[in-house]
Design a protein around this motif. Sequence first.
Motif, mmCIF file in Angstrom:
data_model
loop_
_atom_site.group_PDB
_atom_site.id
_atom_site.type_symbol
_atom_site.label_atom_id
_atom_site.label_comp_id
_atom_site.label_asym_id
_atom_site.label_seq_id
_atom_site.Cartn_x
_atom_site.Cartn_y
_atom_site.Cartn_z
ATOM 1 N N GLN A 1 4.307 10.995 -0.891
ATOM 2 C CA GLN A 1 3.614 9.966 -0.104
ATOM 3 C C GLN A 1 4.076 9.984 1.350
ATOM 4 N N THR B 1 3.929 0.830 5.340
ATOM 5 C CA THR B 1 4.127 1.823 4.286
ATOM 6 C C THR B 1 2.997 2.850 4.223
ATOM 7 N N ARG C 1 -10.249 0.316 1.702
ATOM 8 C CA ARG C 1 -11.455 0.562 2.511
ATOM 9 C C ARG C 1 -12.699 0.001 1.831
ATOM 10 N N GLN D 1 2.136 12.632 3.106
ATOM 11 C CA GLN D 1 0.787 12.138 3.427
ATOM 12 C C GLN D 1 0.781 11.327 4.726
ATOM 13 N N LEU E 1 -5.323 3.144 -0.311
ATOM 14 C CA LEU E 1 -6.096 3.004 0.937
ATOM 15 C C LEU E 1 -7.594 3.071 0.664
ATOM 16 N N ILE F 1 0.865 -1.182 0.000
ATOM 17 C CA ILE F 1 0.000 0.000 0.000
ATOM 18 C C ILE F 1 0.900 1.230 0.000
ATOM 19 N N SER G 1 -0.286 4.641 -1.644
ATOM 20 C CA SER G 1 -0.938 5.937 -1.825
ATOM 21 C C SER G 1 -2.294 5.988 -1.131
ATOM 22 N N GLU G 2 -2.840 7.200 -1.062
ATOM 23 C CA GLU G 2 -4.177 7.389 -0.516
ATOM 24 C C GLU G 2 -5.195 6.614 -1.364
#
Lengths: 296, 333
Positions: B150, B123, A82, B153, A78, A72, A74-75
């Motif tokens: 990233q 990560t 989800r 973030q 995620l 995983i 990046s947003e």
Amino acid sequence: MKLALGPLLYYWPRQRTLDFYREVAAAPVDIVYLGETVCSRRHELRLPDWLDIGEQLTAAGKEVVLSSQTLIESESDLKTLRRIVEQARFRVEANDMAAVHLLAGSAGWVAGPSLNVFNPQTLALLVELGARRFVAAPEVSGDALSQLLAAHGEPLECEVFAYGRLPLAYSARCFTARHFNLQKDACEFRCIAFEDGLPLTTREGRPFLTINGIQTQSARIHNLLADLPALAGARVDVLRISPQAHHTAEIITLFADAVAGRGTARAAFDASRPLMTGEACNGFWYGRAGLDQTIA
Amino acid sequence: MSLELVCPAGSLPALKTAVDCGADCVYVGFKDATNARNFSGLNFDDKTMADGIAYAHGRGAKVLLALNTYPRSDNWAHWTRAVDKAAERGVDAVILADPGLMRYAAREHPQLRLHLSVQGSATSYEAINFYHEHFGIQRAVLPRVLSLAQVEQVIARTPVEIELFGFGGLCVMVEGRCALSAYATGESPNCNGACSPGRHVRWEQTDAGLEARVNGILVDRFAQQERAGYPTLCKGRFEVGGETYYAIEEPTSLNTLELLPQIAEMGVAAIKIEGRQRSPAYVGQVTRVWRQAIDRVLRDAQTFRPEAVWQKELAKISEGQSQTLGAYHRPWK
């Protein structure tokens, strides 16, 4: 012992993937893991497509599990995670601690093979958080697995990677794109041309690894057909067969017959030889180098 | 703004050098498989550990103890004993990867500061926050897979301090998720603390060149004028589709000196230097450069430029004399 078909690790064209799972519906496999576990850029099938396949397989009597992506970054990764966790239809295989975090407290998820469960304390933690089945990391030996399960004590389904090219490593870098001198963000989805991954050999031509995008696999086929008696002795409940481009249904059938006691494990292994794309190995199971082949 | 410099110490002389050259923290391991640099001749026994801690603490530096391999059922007690020893000895933090061991440490030694090792493969902030909620970890070392954007973030969405690799040998695979060495040799970073271990390496001069093998597998072959590097499995030359090249990664070192202003400004807590297996001389050179660079960037990030003399110094001690920004620079991927 039950049979499971692991998630498809390669990137096949959409129709081919759909056809493959139509064939799986008729194969003697009990559990099917679905979804993209390797690369978020792959898009021939999206989550709704996987859910559709899941419904078809459920109708065919299979237990369906949705597998989460292993790396995983990046947003958006995620977000996908989800959506997988929040769908209520199928159980989920957690392949990263982010997935464990999101699944914690919900019942019946599967602790995937990349979670690094090596001791009963970590296993107990995941069970407390709701894991009902755990898939051993391929590098865990039969002896280590027996000790782990004995120490855990409570009943828990244990699954072992029993057939296929071993998933060995994951990277931020795409090695398929690198082979074509492309950057990952502009990879042109070249991995779709390699139905069983891209072979990597040593400079003397000996097969060593298989490049599959950001994943590195073994060149050899980890094949525990001949070792089924030992697997049963180790309290293994589920055998995972990893999809390959050709003969997957025949391999499933060989395992099903061997598990049902129709013929010897050794004969089943011999019958699997022409169906394999490379040499066999089973070293991990015996606590040796993974590429070793020990005659059972 | 603060940014700790975390330096490797594979021996007592290396530890003293790192402290003398300005490391804020040194990270160390015991002489066994409880850490990911389980190499012969390296690491600390009880006596050198006590001396090292006294030396560092006497000079205002912290000692972080890496217990970052995964214990198995049959050797679990050895790892918990190592956690106990760390707490008794007064190390400033332990760096752990295994969740079970982390729970043990949190329960038995609630005062002991916990860092999540890079070997924990966390990560994303969701993964890091898992360890925070369950075990109260205070810092996480990020695997070398995220771009700088990233990383930013992650920092924005976790209360856990973030430590980044800044310089040294580059794992191209996600740490904790690489079984290449286990596949080729039976010894794994996860359980044995070893990658492509030396006892499996054979060098042989042949008509075709100098060959480097790991457990019989030809990892590379060097022509006469070529500099022969250590045959780490992922840094060999192999054949793919009829081409022979570094199919996974060149022998190269990570060097993020030029990214230091961005790293500092986004709130990274610490920069980690790789290389517990390297000499005290390496530790001294790299620590001196990074001390100066961090001091400079903390004074004024806007005008920071890496000095040519720093880069020259770091280039000399880089693997294969070559350097990369790794995944922090997105095109590398």
